[in-house]
Motif scaffolding. Structure first.
Motif, PDB file in Angstrom:
ATOM      1  N   VAL A 183       0.773  -1.264  -0.050  1.00 29.34           N
ATOM      2  CA  VAL A 183      -0.130  -0.058   0.150  1.00 29.34           C
ATOM      3  C   VAL A 183       0.668   1.457   0.044  1.00 29.34           C
ATOM      4  N   THR A 184       0.537   2.129  -0.951  1.00 31.52           N
ATOM      5  CA  THR A 184       1.379   3.459  -0.703  1.00 31.52           C
ATOM      6  C   THR A 184       0.239   4.422  -0.239  1.00 31.52           C
ATOM      7  N   THR A 185       0.462   5.185   0.549  1.00 30.57           N
ATOM      8  CA  THR A 185      -0.426   6.242   1.254  1.00 30.57           C
ATOM      9  C   THR A 185       0.149   7.628   0.935  1.00 30.57           C
ATOM     10  N   ALA A 186      -0.488   8.138  -0.072  1.00 32.01           N
ATOM     11  CA  ALA A 186       0.079   9.476  -0.298  1.00 32.01           C
ATOM     12  C   ALA A 186      -0.920  10.254  -1.347  1.00 32.01           C
ATOM     13  N   PRO A 187      -1.047  11.471  -1.447  1.00 37.80           N
ATOM     14  CA  PRO A 187      -2.125  12.155  -2.121  1.00 37.80           C
ATOM     15  C   PRO A 187      -1.604  12.068  -3.603  1.00 37.80           C
ATOM     16  N   TYR A 188      -2.647  12.457  -4.439  1.00 35.59           N
ATOM     17  CA  TYR A 188      -2.447  12.264  -5.973  1.00 35.59           C
ATOM     18  C   TYR A 188      -1.680  13.299  -6.338  1.00 35.59           C
ATOM     19  N   GLU A 236       4.149  13.575  -6.679  1.00 33.74           N
ATOM     20  CA  GLU A 236       4.790  13.152  -7.946  1.00 33.74           C
ATOM     21  C   GLU A 236       5.705  11.900  -7.376  1.00 33.74           C
ATOM     22  N   THR A 237       6.586  12.231  -6.372  1.00 32.90           N
ATOM     23  CA  THR A 237       7.613  11.444  -6.219  1.00 32.90           C
ATOM     24  C   THR A 237       6.856   9.883  -5.685  1.00 32.90           C
ATOM     25  N   ALA A 238       5.873  10.003  -4.860  1.00 34.37           N
ATOM     26  CA  ALA A 238       5.066   8.867  -4.450  1.00 34.37           C
ATOM     27  C   ALA A 238       4.460   7.973  -5.762  1.00 34.37           C
ATOM     28  N   LEU A 239       3.908   8.884  -6.571  1.00 39.11           N
ATOM     29  CA  LEU A 239       3.266   8.385  -7.837  1.00 39.11           C
ATOM     30  C   LEU A 239       4.483   7.545  -8.708  1.00 39.11           C
ATOM     31  N   ARG A 240       5.725   8.497  -8.989  1.00 40.04           N
ATOM     32  CA  ARG A 240       6.556   7.463  -9.544  1.00 40.04           C
ATOM     33  C   ARG A 240       7.098   6.367  -8.905  1.00 40.04           C
ATOM     34  N   ALA A 241       7.149   6.405  -7.578  1.00 44.46           N
ATOM     35  CA  ALA A 241       7.889   5.131  -7.128  1.00 44.46           C
ATOM     36  C   ALA A 241       6.815   4.004  -7.052  1.00 44.46           C
TER      37      ALA A 241
END
Lengths: 355, 355
Positions: free
Chosen positions: B52-57, B60-65
């Protein structure tokens, strides 16, 4: 401890194989999280668990930490070390109980228990050495099968004796492990009953399935099994008898031989069972959910069969057939996400809905 | 990118609600892992996801990862910010495609698309201000419904106009958001078709379900729906037309009104749909697995209905009925593991097998 678990509660599962995986999915349907404990990395159940602990069953610290995070503990296999259970049961309830484990972990104790309850088994005798074996052969006759008392599965730890001449080889095959000689049973078919007993003592059994083995491993289970109505009733009643005698909580698999002299109990497994996988596509509530309901203190669900099903195990290279099975009418695939295909390894199964 | 995903591959899911949860379970049946991306902590899908990744849309960093860890990306809801899709699609394929999202995210674009394809919709007109609304009322008449063009669900962002006198209030209800006025449709029943299109262009539709709403939220879906055989065929053909026109890959929900003048498309949802939950207990392969098969490049499975089913949503305090439903013959519970019960919140559903 008898209040039913509420939505959001966590069920600890010892063992992260395919049975743990499908238990975890069933738990999610009832709103529960699962925490899987397994010594291996990336266990199949880990893909669908809220949390995974990777540690050996000898790691006291890991066991304690695991138990503290869960509301109760269940398991997907019967060979859990006693020392681990000693630690866990002081922190959280374990269901099914240790009595069921103790009985089913040892073929000799299991057979003695079944006989004591008036159920038919193969004739049997304990074998620790050559002298025991000679006596056992004299008593039971041949053909017979010598089996390790513990840790046998899928035909492992077994040696067939066609005659007394095979005694030395059979004993050597046991590699010094305590063993049991079982008389040969001339059966017309093998069936199994998957039964569940709730915390309040309610019992429900699925329709018996008819099993075909290949190379000692379950190949197919077909429901309905070819049985007379009285055989069907006997099978269900004796399963209920076993569940009640053990004060059992959870789902159990009972393997039976159909013989002219009645039903003979082959073995019991204190867990969800491969021969019950058909229930996933044949019933509103499957064997995995019945188990979760039982250990969570819930009422049992409706396990009535709504469809005829043939379950086929996908073993080793059978995975090559998946693209073809994926297109087959009525086929429901259940793959376990195991990375490495090995001969004899259970990789998945397919439930074929027949009506 | 058109090779089918293999066992052990990881599917990224944007959105971790109950639809993501049930997609994740379906993915596990085919041997896939899932990685769920959701801004909220402890999303329901997280209980059954590998990761699970918990991050806002907007992260950018979380989306890429996230994108780097998965083999392809799908989603459980249509309102994913465009900026997030821009980032993700450069790293991994997103299925269904952005075209389907663009069409379904905006009611005006959706209606224009459907009309262009020759499908019947309610009469409609864009409304940005009071002048537009007056013109739209003159053209369409009343009763009518003013809806925000974007972000509406479960009856939210809608205002009913019984007459032109309600215009000012309705416009105020939109809170400045671009809107669309839709003519009132006099329908005998509402049905929906859940259809899936594979990467190779194969289309399969489940039996249409008949929907009953309460307070703007789906209450029950009943299969089979009360339809003539020609209505049934029309419903399936127009769904296939939409899927093909969008070069769609995945499962889509198409809501239809049954009227004396034929079937009218209410709206389309580019994802698995609440009105398709009955398929979990009515078919060998359900809407969630069809979606996973499609986005994974697999052939579609057999979605033939083997049982009649009534699906009922469990909303808010309906959770109090769970102990009773748990004992009901034929009832299959599906709870979402949401900790907080709130009025109007979808907490689970029950599929009642009727035959």
């Amino acid at each position: 401890m008898t209040d039913p678990l509420q939505t959001g509660a966590t069920i600890g599962i010892l063992g992260g194989g395919q049975l743990g995986r499908m238990l975890s999915v069933a738990a999610s349907r009832l709103g529960f999280k699962t925490h899987v404990f397994d010594p291996g990395t990336n266990p199949p159940a880990g893909d669908v668990a809220h949390r995974v602990t990777t540690a050996p069953y000898e790691d006291e610290t890991a066991l304690r930490a695991f138990a503290e995070t869960v509301d109760m503990i269940t398991y997907e296999f019967e060979n859990i070390p006693t020392s681990a259970l000693d630690i866990l049961e002081k922190i959280r309830p374990i269901r099914p109980s240790r009595r069921a484990l103790a009985v089913s972990q040892d073929r000799l104790i299991e057979k003695a228990f079944l006989s004591e309850k008036g159920l038919q088994t193969a004739s049997f005798a304990a074998v620790d050495d050559a002298e025991d074996l000679a006596e056992a052969i004299a008593e039971i006759g041949t053909p017979a099968i010598l089996k390790t008392r513990r840790f046998g599965y899928d035909g492992k730890g077994q040696s067939r004796l066609q005659s007394a001449d095979d005694a030395a080889q059979a004993l050597a095959d046991m590699a010094g492990a305590p063993a049991i000689l079982e008389g040969f049973i001339d059966f017309s078919r093998e069936i199994s009953v998957i039964g569940t007993r709730s915390l309040s003592g309610e019992v429900a059994c699925f329709d018996p399935g008819e099993n075909v083995h290949r190379d000692g491993i379950l190949h197919t289970t077909t429901v309905p099994a070819t049985l007379t109505s009285s055989q069907r009733m006997d099978a269900v009643l004796l399963t209920a008898k076993i569940l009640n005698a053990l004060d059992y909580v959870g789902t159990m698999g009972v393997e039976l031989f159909v013989t002219p002299g009645g039903l003979i109990v082959n073995e019991i497994a204190p867990r969800v069972h491969n021969s019950g996988h058909w229930t996933q596509n044949g019933c509103a509530v499957d064997q995995f959910e019945q188990h979760i309901r039982a250990v969570a203190g819930w009422p049992l669900g409706d396990g009535k069969r709504h469809s005829d099903v043939v379950m086929e195990n996908l073993i080793g290279d059978d995975m090559n057939k998946v693209p073809e099975i994926a297109r087959e009418p009525g086929a429901a695939l259940h793959l376990y996400g195991k990375a490495d295909v090995k001969p004899g390894r259970k990789m998945g199964h397919v439930n074929r809905i027949k009506s």
